[in-house]
Enzyme design. Sequence first.
Site, PDB file in Angstrom:
ATOM      1  CE  LYS A   1       4.198  -7.908  -7.882  1.00  0.00           C
ATOM      2  NZ  LYS A   1       3.207  -7.238  -7.062  1.00  0.00           N
TER       3      LYS A   1
ATOM      4  N   GLY B   1       0.774  -1.232   0.000  1.00  0.00           N
ATOM      5  CA  GLY B   1       0.000   0.000   0.000  1.00  0.00           C
ATOM      6  C   GLY B   1       0.803   1.279   0.000  1.00  0.00           C
ATOM      7  CB  ILE B   2       4.303   2.191   0.145  1.00  0.00           C
ATOM      8  CG1 ILE B   2       5.055   1.178  -0.704  1.00  0.00           C
ATOM      9  CG2 ILE B   2       4.242   1.767   1.591  1.00  0.00           C
ATOM     10  CD1 ILE B   2       6.538   1.077  -0.359  1.00  0.00           C
ATOM     11  N   GLY B   3       2.324   2.502  -2.799  1.00  0.00           N
ATOM     12  CA  GLY B   3       2.254   3.153  -4.102  1.00  0.00           C
ATOM     13  C   GLY B   3       3.131   2.579  -5.191  1.00  0.00           C
ATOM     14  CE  LYS B   4       5.576  -2.742  -3.461  1.00  0.00           C
ATOM     15  NZ  LYS B   4       4.918  -2.550  -2.175  1.00  0.00           N
ATOM     16  CB  THR B   5       0.662  -1.117  -8.075  1.00  0.00           C
ATOM     17  OG1 THR B   5       1.095  -2.301  -7.393  1.00  0.00           O
ATOM     18  CG2 THR B   5      -0.144  -1.493  -9.310  1.00  0.00           C
ATOM     19  CB  VAL B   6      -0.087   4.175  -8.120  1.00  0.00           C
ATOM     20  CG1 VAL B   6      -0.356   5.546  -8.712  1.00  0.00           C
ATOM     21  CG2 VAL B   6      -1.386   3.533  -7.643  1.00  0.00           C
TER      22      VAL B   6
END
Length: 64
Positions: free
Chosen positions: A34, A14-19
């Site tokens: 990935k 939930g720290i924003g890696k995907t975005v």
Amino acid sequence: MAAPRIIITGTDTGIGKTVFAAALTQALGAFYWKPVQAGLDDDESDSQRVARLAGLPPERVLAE
């Protein structure tokens, strides 16, 4: 000459890696890969989410 590779890493969920990966992939006109998908809580994998967020065609998302 091989294309440059960029690795995005982080230690928490939930720290924003995907975005961030989606934005970077779109900005560079790059491919997304990935290598391992784990811990799916949603109906959408990270690869599917990146493709949706970045508007990537299927051929620019490599299989996990």
